[in-house]
Design a protein around this motif. Structure first.
Motif, mmCIF file in Angstrom:
data_model
loop_
_atom_site.group_PDB
_atom_site.id
_atom_site.type_symbol
_atom_site.label_atom_id
_atom_site.label_comp_id
_atom_site.label_asym_id
_atom_site.label_seq_id
_atom_site.Cartn_x
_atom_site.Cartn_y
_atom_site.Cartn_z
ATOM 1 N N ALA A 2 39.173 40.744 32.407
ATOM 2 C CA ALA A 2 39.770 40.559 33.734
ATOM 3 C C ALA A 2 39.684 41.850 34.556
ATOM 4 N N ALA A 3 39.957 42.979 33.926
ATOM 5 C CA ALA A 3 39.896 44.260 34.628
ATOM 6 C C ALA A 3 38.467 44.591 35.051
ATOM 7 N N LEU A 4 37.522 44.373 34.158
ATOM 8 C CA LEU A 4 36.120 44.644 34.486
ATOM 9 C C LEU A 4 35.621 43.737 35.604
ATOM 10 N N GLN A 5 36.086 42.529 35.614
ATOM 11 C CA GLN A 5 35.693 41.593 36.667
ATOM 12 C C GLN A 5 36.204 42.078 38.021
ATOM 13 N N THR A 6 37.445 42.522 38.056
ATOM 14 C CA THR A 6 38.007 43.050 39.298
ATOM 15 C C THR A 6 37.244 44.286 39.761
ATOM 16 N N LEU A 7 36.981 45.208 38.837
ATOM 17 C CA LEU A 7 36.212 46.407 39.183
ATOM 18 C C LEU A 7 34.808 46.055 39.674
ATOM 19 N N LYS A 20 28.793 41.818 34.049
ATOM 20 C CA LYS A 20 28.200 41.419 32.769
ATOM 21 C C LYS A 20 29.091 41.835 31.610
ATOM 22 N N GLU A 21 29.676 43.022 31.712
ATOM 23 C CA GLU A 21 30.600 43.497 30.680
ATOM 24 C C GLU A 21 31.847 42.617 30.634
ATOM 25 N N ALA A 22 32.301 42.156 31.790
ATOM 26 C CA ALA A 22 33.469 41.263 31.850
ATOM 27 C C ALA A 22 33.180 39.952 31.118
ATOM 28 N N ASN A 79 39.420 30.484 31.625
ATOM 29 C CA ASN A 79 39.606 30.677 33.061
ATOM 30 C C ASN A 79 39.057 32.032 33.501
ATOM 31 N N ASN A 80 39.381 33.079 32.752
ATOM 32 C CA ASN A 80 38.869 34.411 33.083
ATOM 33 C C ASN A 80 37.348 34.467 32.985
ATOM 34 N N LEU A 81 36.805 33.806 31.979
ATOM 35 C CA LEU A 81 35.352 33.754 31.832
ATOM 36 C C LEU A 81 34.715 33.057 33.032
ATOM 37 N N GLY A 82 35.297 31.950 33.438
ATOM 38 C CA GLY A 82 34.774 31.232 34.600
ATOM 39 C C GLY A 82 34.815 32.071 35.866
ATOM 40 N N THR A 83 35.897 32.801 36.042
ATOM 41 C CA THR A 83 36.033 33.665 37.212
ATOM 42 C C THR A 83 34.988 34.776 37.180
ATOM 43 N N ALA A 84 34.770 35.350 36.036
ATOM 44 C CA ALA A 84 33.770 36.415 35.907
ATOM 45 C C ALA A 84 32.358 35.874 36.149
ATOM 46 N N LEU A 85 32.080 34.699 35.621
ATOM 47 C CA LEU A 85 30.749 34.105 35.837
ATOM 48 C C LEU A 85 30.542 33.746 37.314
ATOM 49 N N GLN A 86 31.589 33.273 37.957
ATOM 50 C CA GLN A 86 31.486 32.961 39.375
ATOM 51 C C GLN A 86 31.219 34.231 40.184
ATOM 52 N N ALA A 87 31.907 35.293 39.866
ATOM 53 C CA ALA A 87 31.702 36.568 40.559
ATOM 54 C C ALA A 87 30.284 37.085 40.330
ATOM 55 N N GLN A 88 29.801 36.884 39.118
ATOM 56 C CA GLN A 88 28.446 37.331 38.768
ATOM 57 C C GLN A 88 27.389 36.565 39.567
ATOM 58 N N ALA A 89 27.673 35.321 39.884
ATOM 59 C CA ALA A 89 26.707 34.476 40.594
ATOM 60 C C ALA A 89 26.626 34.782 42.088
#
Length: 68
Positions: free
Chosen positions: A14-19, A30-32, A57-67
């Motif tokens: 979650a933190a890596l996704q925000t960063l 990718k690290e998230a 949920n966190n995985l989905g959010t990170a994948l969405q951000a990655q896309a």
């Protein structure tokens, strides 16, 4: 203490996704994703359904951000 390790990985994701979003850094995203997936190795649907759902949920959010 696998459950604690999995919780830390989930929080790290979650933190890596925000960063990654704030910095526009695809490596962080990718690290998230990797951290969330690592957490899901312990947080299985059968063993820890609520934690599994939160990590999914966190995985989905990170994948969405990655896309983006």
């Amino acid at each position: 203490m696998p459950a604690d390790w999995a919780a830390i990985q989930n929080n790290l994701g979650a933190a890596l996704q925000t960063l990654g979003e704030r910095e526009g850094n695809s490596t962080r995203l990718k690290e998230a994703v990797a951290a969330c997936r690592a957490s899901l190795e312990v947080r299985t649907r059968q063993a820890m359904p609520a934690d599994w759902a939160a990590t999914q949920n966190n995985l989905g959010t990170a994948l969405q951000a990655q896309a983006r």
